[in-house]
Design an enzyme around this catalytic site. Structure first.
Site, PDB file in Angstrom:
ATOM      1  CG  ASN A 291      -1.818   1.129   1.352  1.00 14.84           C
ATOM      2  OD1 ASN A 291      -1.771   2.049   0.519  1.00 14.84           O
ATOM      3  ND2 ASN A 291      -2.662   1.141   2.363  1.00 14.84           N
TER       4      ASN A 291
ATOM      5  NE  ARG B  58      -6.089   1.599  -0.065  1.00 16.27           N
ATOM      6  CZ  ARG B  58      -6.104   2.736   0.602  1.00 16.27           C
ATOM      7  NH1 ARG B  58      -5.004   3.195   1.165  1.00 16.27           N
ATOM      8  NH2 ARG B  58      -7.213   3.423   0.728  1.00 16.27           N
TER       9      ARG B  58
ATOM     10  CG  HIS C  12     -12.560   3.346   3.423  1.00 16.13           C
ATOM     11  ND1 HIS C  12     -13.260   4.382   4.014  1.00 16.13           N
ATOM     12  CD2 HIS C  12     -11.249   3.647   3.587  1.00 16.13           C
ATOM     13  CE1 HIS C  12     -12.399   5.262   4.512  1.00 16.13           C
ATOM     14  NE2 HIS C  12     -11.175   4.849   4.262  1.00 16.13           N
TER      15      HIS C  12
ATOM     16  NE  ARG D 243      -9.632  12.568   3.665  1.00 11.51           N
ATOM     17  CZ  ARG D 243      -9.588  11.244   3.530  1.00 11.51           C
ATOM     18  NH1 ARG D 243     -10.683  10.568   3.270  1.00 11.51           N
ATOM     19  NH2 ARG D 243      -8.452  10.610   3.627  1.00 11.51           N
TER      20      ARG D 243
ATOM     21  CD  GLU E 277      -8.486  -1.374   4.318  1.00  9.78           C
ATOM     22  OE1 GLU E 277      -7.920  -1.063   5.386  1.00  9.78           O
ATOM     23  OE2 GLU E 277      -8.831  -0.547   3.472  1.00  9.78           O
TER      24      GLU E 277
END
Ligand code: AMP
Length: 410
Positions: free
Chosen positions: A7, A91, A180, A241, A385
């Site tokens: 990743n 990823r 996600h 965010r 993940e």
């Protein structure tokens, strides 16, 4: 087979070497501060203590060379030869509409991945940098791209088209994509296993609550709606965010504060959310602590955070026509009984009844946290993940070998 999962971020590479036959990580680690003088490689073999190495790592190629070296090292390694790495799974944040599923990387795929940069300029270039680095270092080892957006690609059109001129969708691909995806996929599948029902017989709401946060409505195994949108900015309140916002606000603020596009982008992505409201921190642990100490804006940030999650639970329960389970995952979802409690407060009318004791005990572990009589089962499920990326990588390789055999007439 051993699969290296990578990743790659702007200044970091997170990795795991997974034995996919046993679904088990042999080693995991992180290279951080790439491009800075004091880069750090943190490496943890499954059977030995963690090690930290500091040095200069100028780019992703050097970072991945370090990762391979430590995986091979006599003291800290877990393999003897590079050739033991059967494949690399990457990823990739944005696959647009072009990639509704994982794909074996070749030169045509690279062209398409570059085309997707426009959709995720903050993420995809770093993912591509990691792929390029592996192509140089690991030469003929197959590489697979696994997309954060893929799980949401079956959303119905009414969930992904915005109320803008339709031509903007056709011309620039402006629509909800969602992110996600590997996490929502993993925890929703785990929840259906825990419910002892096939995925296509249950409706599940998944809450991925980390620094970035999103929710998904997974109806009969398919993501039919999700809170992040064209970018990971939409939806829940996050660490830095803003999440959902009247789009006119940004036009107004840009005009009044004389902000450039870049400044507006930074404002929304880096200085908003819990950081912006609390004025102190983007880290949920800090916010909770400050709220306990009576800091009014940290309390407000917490109130907004949980209220918004509750609104989405209501919306998605309706969108799916009812739900069987609610899942909390990622840093906050896995570790904060307080946030889970506040998100479920007053939702008994939906059939959600949290068990106080179970909730308090479930920290960083997989657990049922609702009462036995709760109609909707509530779970805390640590996400994985990397495992999904490794499994997808294996699947893609098997399909490609099968297709090659057919072509050869085997
Ligand atoms: P992630 O992006 O999944 O690593 O999650 C990071 C977020 O999880 C940060 O906001 C952390 O403050 C939060 N987090 C981690 N542990 C806890 C905890 N015990 N209680 C509350 N929040 C936590």
């Amino acid at each position: 087979m051993k699969i290296l999962v990578l990743n790659c971020g702007s200044s970091s590479v997170k990795y795991q070497l997974i034995d996919i036959d046993k679904n088990y990580p042999l080693a995991k680690g992180l290279v951080s501060r790439i491009g800075m003088s004091e880069a750090v490689l943190t490496h943890k073999p499954h059977d030995r203590p963690e090690v930290k190495i500091t040095g200069e790592i100028i780019d992703h190629i050097v970072a991945i060379e370090y990762v391979i070296s430590i995986l091979l090292s006599p003291n800290h390694g877990v393999i003897k030869d590079k050739s033991e790495i059967g494949a690399v799974g990457h990823r990739v944040v944005h696959g647009g509409e072009k990639f509704p599923e994982s794909v074996l990387i070749n030169s045509e795929v690279m062209v398409e991945l570059r085309n997707c940069i426009e959709l995720a300029p903050l993420h995809n270039p770093h993912n591509i940098r990691g792929i390029n680095a592996c192509q140089k270092i690991l030469l003929n080892i197959p590489q697979v791209a696994v997309f954060d957006t893929a799980f949401h690609q079956q959303m119905p059109k009414h969930a992904y088209i915005y109320g803008l001129p339709y031509i903007l969708y056709k011309k620039h691909g402006i629509r909800r994509y969602g992110f996600h995806g590997t996490s929502h996929y993993y925890v929703s599948r785990r929840a259906s296993e825990l419910l002892k029902k096939p995925a296509n017989e249950v409706n599940i709401i998944t809450c991925h609550l980390g620094n970035g946060a999103s929710m998904a409505a997974v109806k009969e195994g398919i993501s039919i709606d999700t809170s992040m949108g064209f970018t990971p900015l939409e939806g829940l309140l996050m660490g830095t965010r803003c999440g959902d916002l009247d789009p006119a606000v940004i036009l107004h603020v840009m005009a009044r504060e004389e902000l450039s596009l870049q400044e507006a982008n930074t404002l929304l992505n880096k200085h908003s959310g819990m950081q912006g409201i609390s004025g102190h921190s983007s880290d949920m642990r800090d916010i909770i602590q400050e709220a306990k100490e009576g800091h009014a804006n940290s309390r407000l940030a917490l109130d907004i955070y949980c209220y918004r999650i509750k609104k989405y639970i209501g919306a998605y329960a309706v969108a799916m026509g009812g739900m069987n389970a609610l899942v909390f995952t990622a840093g906050i979802g896995e570790n904060s009984p307080l946030i889970r409690e506040r998100c479920c407060e007053g939702l008994e009318f939906l059939g959600i009844e949290l068990d106080e004791g179970r909730n308090e005990e479930a920290i960083g572990v997989e657990a049922l946290i609702s009462k036995d009589k709760s109609k909707v089962k509530v779970f805390a499920i640590p996400t994985n993940e990397e495992l999904v990326i490794a499994q997808e990588t294996k699947k893609v390789l098997e399909v490609n070998t099968f297709l090659k055999d057919i072509v050869k007439g085997v």
